[in-house]
Design a protein around this motif. Structure first.
Motif, PDB file in Angstrom:
ATOM      1  N   LEU A   1      20.242  17.324  28.368  1.00  4.62           N
ATOM      2  CA  LEU A   1      19.126  16.764  28.102  1.00  4.62           C
ATOM      3  C   LEU A   1      18.131  17.221  26.985  1.00  4.62           C
ATOM      4  O   LEU A   1      17.397  16.585  26.245  1.00  4.62           O
ATOM      5  N   ARG A   2      17.659  18.469  27.280  1.00  2.23           N
ATOM      6  CA  ARG A   2      16.980  19.555  26.686  1.00  2.23           C
ATOM      7  C   ARG A   2      17.530  19.266  25.050  1.00  2.23           C
ATOM      8  O   ARG A   2      16.603  19.151  24.177  1.00  2.23           O
ATOM      9  N   MET A   3      18.918  19.564  24.976  1.00  2.00           N
ATOM     10  CA  MET A   3      19.411  19.403  23.687  1.00  2.00           C
ATOM     11  C   MET A   3      19.375  18.162  22.780  1.00  2.00           C
ATOM     12  O   MET A   3      19.057  17.972  21.680  1.00  2.00           O
ATOM     13  N   LEU A   4      19.264  16.924  23.880  1.00  2.00           N
ATOM     14  CA  LEU A   4      19.337  15.692  23.444  1.00  2.00           C
ATOM     15  C   LEU A   4      17.687  15.476  22.834  1.00  2.00           C
ATOM     16  O   LEU A   4      17.639  14.604  21.910  1.00  2.00           O
ATOM     17  N   SER A   5      16.898  16.017  23.436  1.00  2.00           N
ATOM     18  CA  SER A   5      15.437  15.866  23.182  1.00  2.00           C
ATOM     19  C   SER A   5      15.212  16.568  21.694  1.00  2.00           C
ATOM     20  O   SER A   5      14.381  15.697  20.835  1.00  2.00           O
ATOM     21  N   TRP A   6      15.867  17.502  21.375  1.00  2.00           N
ATOM     22  CA  TRP A   6      15.736  18.269  20.245  1.00  2.00           C
ATOM     23  C   TRP A   6      16.282  17.315  19.124  1.00  2.00           C
ATOM     24  O   TRP A   6      15.812  17.077  18.190  1.00  2.00           O
ATOM     25  N   GLN A   7      17.417  16.307  19.414  1.00  6.52           N
ATOM     26  CA  GLN A   7      18.158  15.579  18.632  1.00  6.52           C
ATOM     27  C   GLN A   7      17.016  14.591  18.263  1.00  6.52           C
ATOM     28  O   GLN A   7      16.922  13.967  16.991  1.00  6.52           O
ATOM     29  N   VAL A   8      16.220  13.987  19.023  1.00  7.83           N
ATOM     30  CA  VAL A   8      15.212  13.008  18.840  1.00  7.83           C
ATOM     31  C   VAL A   8      14.095  13.478  17.896  1.00  7.83           C
ATOM     32  O   VAL A   8      13.662  12.951  17.184  1.00  7.83           O
ATOM     33  N   GLY A   9      13.758  14.816  18.270  1.00 11.10           N
ATOM     34  CA  GLY A   9      12.564  15.163  17.522  1.00 11.10           C
ATOM     35  C   GLY A   9      12.958  15.623  16.239  1.00 11.10           C
ATOM     36  O   GLY A   9      12.292  15.179  15.103  1.00 11.10           O
ATOM     37  N   LEU A  10      14.454  15.869  16.015  1.00 11.37           N
ATOM     38  CA  LEU A  10      14.864  16.061  14.540  1.00 11.37           C
ATOM     39  C   LEU A  10      14.900  14.729  13.547  1.00 11.37           C
ATOM     40  O   LEU A  10      14.970  14.561  12.545  1.00 11.37           O
ATOM     41  N   THR A  11      15.223  13.502  14.628  1.00 11.52           N
ATOM     42  CA  THR A  11      15.461  12.257  14.036  1.00 11.52           C
ATOM     43  C   THR A  11      14.264  11.443  13.708  1.00 11.52           C
ATOM     44  O   THR A  11      14.012  10.882  12.549  1.00 11.52           O
TER      45      THR A  11
ATOM     46  N   LEU B   1       8.461  12.442  25.785  1.00  9.24           N
ATOM     47  CA  LEU B   1       9.780  11.459  26.373  1.00  9.24           C
ATOM     48  C   LEU B   1       9.466  11.460  27.858  1.00  9.24           C
ATOM     49  O   LEU B   1      10.211  10.863  28.481  1.00  9.24           O
ATOM     50  N   GLY B   2       8.418  11.901  28.122  1.00  7.23           N
ATOM     51  CA  GLY B   2       8.088  11.621  29.711  1.00  7.23           C
ATOM     52  C   GLY B   2       8.656  12.651  30.676  1.00  7.23           C
ATOM     53  O   GLY B   2       9.490  13.402  30.243  1.00  7.23           O
ATOM     54  N   LYS B   3       7.919  12.465  31.703  1.00  4.76           N
ATOM     55  CA  LYS B   3       8.428  13.411  32.969  1.00  4.76           C
ATOM     56  C   LYS B   3      10.078  12.882  33.144  1.00  4.76           C
ATOM     57  O   LYS B   3      10.538  11.781  33.229  1.00  4.76           O
TER      58      LYS B   3
ATOM     59  N   LYS C   1      12.247  10.412  31.110  1.00  5.28           N
ATOM     60  CA  LYS C   1      12.303   9.310  31.457  1.00  5.28           C
ATOM     61  C   LYS C   1      12.543   8.238  30.183  1.00  5.28           C
ATOM     62  O   LYS C   1      13.041   7.024  30.467  1.00  5.28           O
ATOM     63  N   TYR C   2      12.058   8.492  28.921  1.00  2.00           N
ATOM     64  CA  TYR C   2      11.789   7.632  27.934  1.00  2.00           C
ATOM     65  C   TYR C   2      13.099   8.081  27.061  1.00  2.00           C
ATOM     66  O   TYR C   2      13.020   7.226  25.967  1.00  2.00           O
ATOM     67  N   LEU C   3      13.918   8.888  27.251  1.00  2.00           N
ATOM     68  CA  LEU C   3      14.913   9.467  26.404  1.00  2.00           C
ATOM     69  C   LEU C   3      16.019   8.391  26.009  1.00  2.00           C
ATOM     70  O   LEU C   3      16.362   8.034  24.880  1.00  2.00           O
ATOM     71  N   THR C   4      16.475   7.568  27.042  1.00  2.00           N
ATOM     72  CA  THR C   4      17.397   6.633  26.846  1.00  2.00           C
ATOM     73  C   THR C   4      17.202   5.660  25.553  1.00  2.00           C
ATOM     74  O   THR C   4      17.993   5.137  24.992  1.00  2.00           O
ATOM     75  N   LYS C   5      15.926   5.290  25.729  1.00  2.00           N
ATOM     76  CA  LYS C   5      15.298   4.467  24.759  1.00  2.00           C
ATOM     77  C   LYS C   5      15.497   4.814  23.063  1.00  2.00           C
ATOM     78  O   LYS C   5      15.425   4.084  22.145  1.00  2.00           O
ATOM     79  N   GLN C   6      15.714   6.265  23.074  1.00  2.00           N
ATOM     80  CA  GLN C   6      15.750   6.932  21.698  1.00  2.00           C
ATOM     81  C   GLN C   6      17.335   7.114  21.210  1.00  2.00           C
ATOM     82  O   GLN C   6      17.368   7.676  20.199  1.00  2.00           O
ATOM     83  N   LEU C   7      18.253   6.799  22.281  1.00  2.00           N
ATOM     84  CA  LEU C   7      19.458   6.973  22.011  1.00  2.00           C
ATOM     85  C   LEU C   7      20.478   5.875  21.816  1.00  2.00           C
ATOM     86  O   LEU C   7      19.942   4.843  22.119  1.00  2.00           O
ATOM     87  N   ASP C   8      21.504   6.154  20.987  1.00  2.00           N
ATOM     88  CA  ASP C   8      22.281   4.885  20.750  1.00  2.00           C
ATOM     89  C   ASP C   8      23.135   4.430  22.009  1.00  2.00           C
ATOM     90  O   ASP C   8      23.120   5.278  23.094  1.00  2.00           O
ATOM     91  N   GLU C   9      23.668   3.526  21.853  1.00  2.00           N
ATOM     92  CA  GLU C   9      24.353   2.803  23.218  1.00  2.00           C
ATOM     93  C   GLU C   9      25.430   3.704  23.637  1.00  2.00           C
ATOM     94  O   GLU C   9      25.707   3.707  25.055  1.00  2.00           O
ATOM     95  N   GLU C  10      26.397   3.885  22.659  1.00  2.00           N
ATOM     96  CA  GLU C  10      27.449   4.694  23.071  1.00  2.00           C
ATOM     97  C   GLU C  10      27.063   6.294  23.847  1.00  2.00           C
ATOM     98  O   GLU C  10      27.533   6.527  24.738  1.00  2.00           O
ATOM     99  N   THR C  11      26.070   6.877  23.413  1.00  2.00           N
ATOM    100  CA  THR C  11      25.496   8.292  23.985  1.00  2.00           C
ATOM    101  C   THR C  11      24.915   7.995  25.401  1.00  2.00           C
ATOM    102  O   THR C  11      25.331   8.643  26.206  1.00  2.00           O
ATOM    103  N   ASN C  12      24.068   6.674  25.371  1.00  2.00           N
ATOM    104  CA  ASN C  12      23.462   6.464  26.909  1.00  2.00           C
ATOM    105  C   ASN C  12      24.845   6.023  27.758  1.00  2.00           C
ATOM    106  O   ASN C  12      24.609   6.241  28.928  1.00  2.00           O
TER     107      ASN C  12
END
Length: 292
Positions: free
Chosen positions: A190-200, A207-209, A212-223
């Motif tokens: 999840l930490r690594m995915l949060s950095w992906q969001v930051g880079l993108t 991304l919240g406690k 909790k908001y991470l899934t809104k930033q990811l594509d359907e397949e990753t979720n």
């Protein structure tokens, strides 16, 4: 369920009738413009008090808030000791569904109040004792671009602990295996995915406690993969979860490393993957040996 307006009037009314309360503030998600509004939002209330002990010694004043479904007082917990210094909190979920997290804050704790939560607004201060707080901002919780060292530490922790999961599975210690997989390996993912969001999409966001908001930033397949890898319902599913977690982490980490211009330890990754698949392919003989 009492409305927000009703609850706010009640919070102020209780304070106004307590001589030990000098001011009232509201903090938390209700002060965060980025947080979604819904009926589950807590009322994170601060009572600035001149005599905390009197309010703790005689607690009948709490009844004015209404019937309680369940509550906690962290500062009185032996198993989960609180970390708020001289402050005292009443965490109250009421029968109508509203929740108030009420903090009694002595004057001595005012300097650290803002450090803990940048979302704070003074609601009532007749004696003008509250400091001037800056405008609420979630900047404190924005994503942080990792340094090369932080990136390497994340990767090393992930791949190191996956070997613990393999060991646990080979020993049929499924609680041990899933605990390491879920609380450490998937947390680093999840930490690594949060950095992906930051880079993108940029670093100036939260991304919240608990992400909790991470899934809104990811594509359907990753979720889909994220939730599939949390299936621990059988021995085989745990193995599959480990393999899928490693695969996704490796993919995201490689992409992040390329965008950041950082080194990625391909040699170690290849050896840990080979180690995992070696024992995964031998699981039938492991299970047979365990049953003999």
């Amino acid at each position: 369920m009492r409305s927000e307006a009703e609850m706010m009037r009640l919070i102020l009314s209780v304070a106004e009738n307590l001589p030990q309360v000098d001011a009232v503030a509201l903090e938390g998600s209700r002060m965060n413009q980025q947080a979604p509004l819904d009926i589950f939002q807590d009322f994170d209330v601060v009572y600035l008090v001149n005599d905390k002990e009197a309010l703790l010694a005689e607690r009948s004043w709490l009844q004015a808030f209404g019937p309680v479904l369940i509550q906690q007082t962290p500062e009185e917990s032996e198993l989960f000791p609180a970390t708020l210094g001289e402050r005292f909190t009443f965490l109250m979920l009421f029968e109508d569904g509203n929740r108030i997290d009420l903090t009694l804050c002595p004057y001595s704790e005012l300097p650290v109040l803002l450090e803990d939560d940048p979302f704070i607004k003074v609601l009532w201060d007749p004696k003008e004792v509250m400091p001037q707080f800056p405008a609420p901002s979630d900047a404190k919780f924005w994503l942080q671009k990792p340094t090369q060292g932080v990136f390497e530490d994340c990767c090393n922790e992930f791949w190191w602990v996956t070997t613990y999961v393999v060991k646990g599975l080979c020993r049929q210690e499924l609680m041990y295996a899933t605990d390491h997989l879920y609380t450490i390996c998937q947390e680093e993912l999840l930490r690594m995915l949060s950095w992906q969001v930051g880079l993108t999409t940029g670093w100036n966001q939260s991304l919240g406690k608990n992400y909790k908001y991470l899934t809104k930033q990811l594509d359907e397949e990753t979720n889909r993969q994220l939730f599939a890898m949390r299936n621990f319902t059988s021995y085989e599913n745990i193995w599959q979860s480990l393999v899928l977690t490693q695969k996704l982490f490796d993919k995201v980490a490689r992409n992040n490393a390329a965008k950041l211009g950082y080194q990625y330890d391909d040699q170690t990754v290849a050896k840990v993957l080979a180690y995992t698949h070696k024992w995964y392919n031998n699981q039938e003989s492991i299970q047979r040996g365990a049953s003999e």
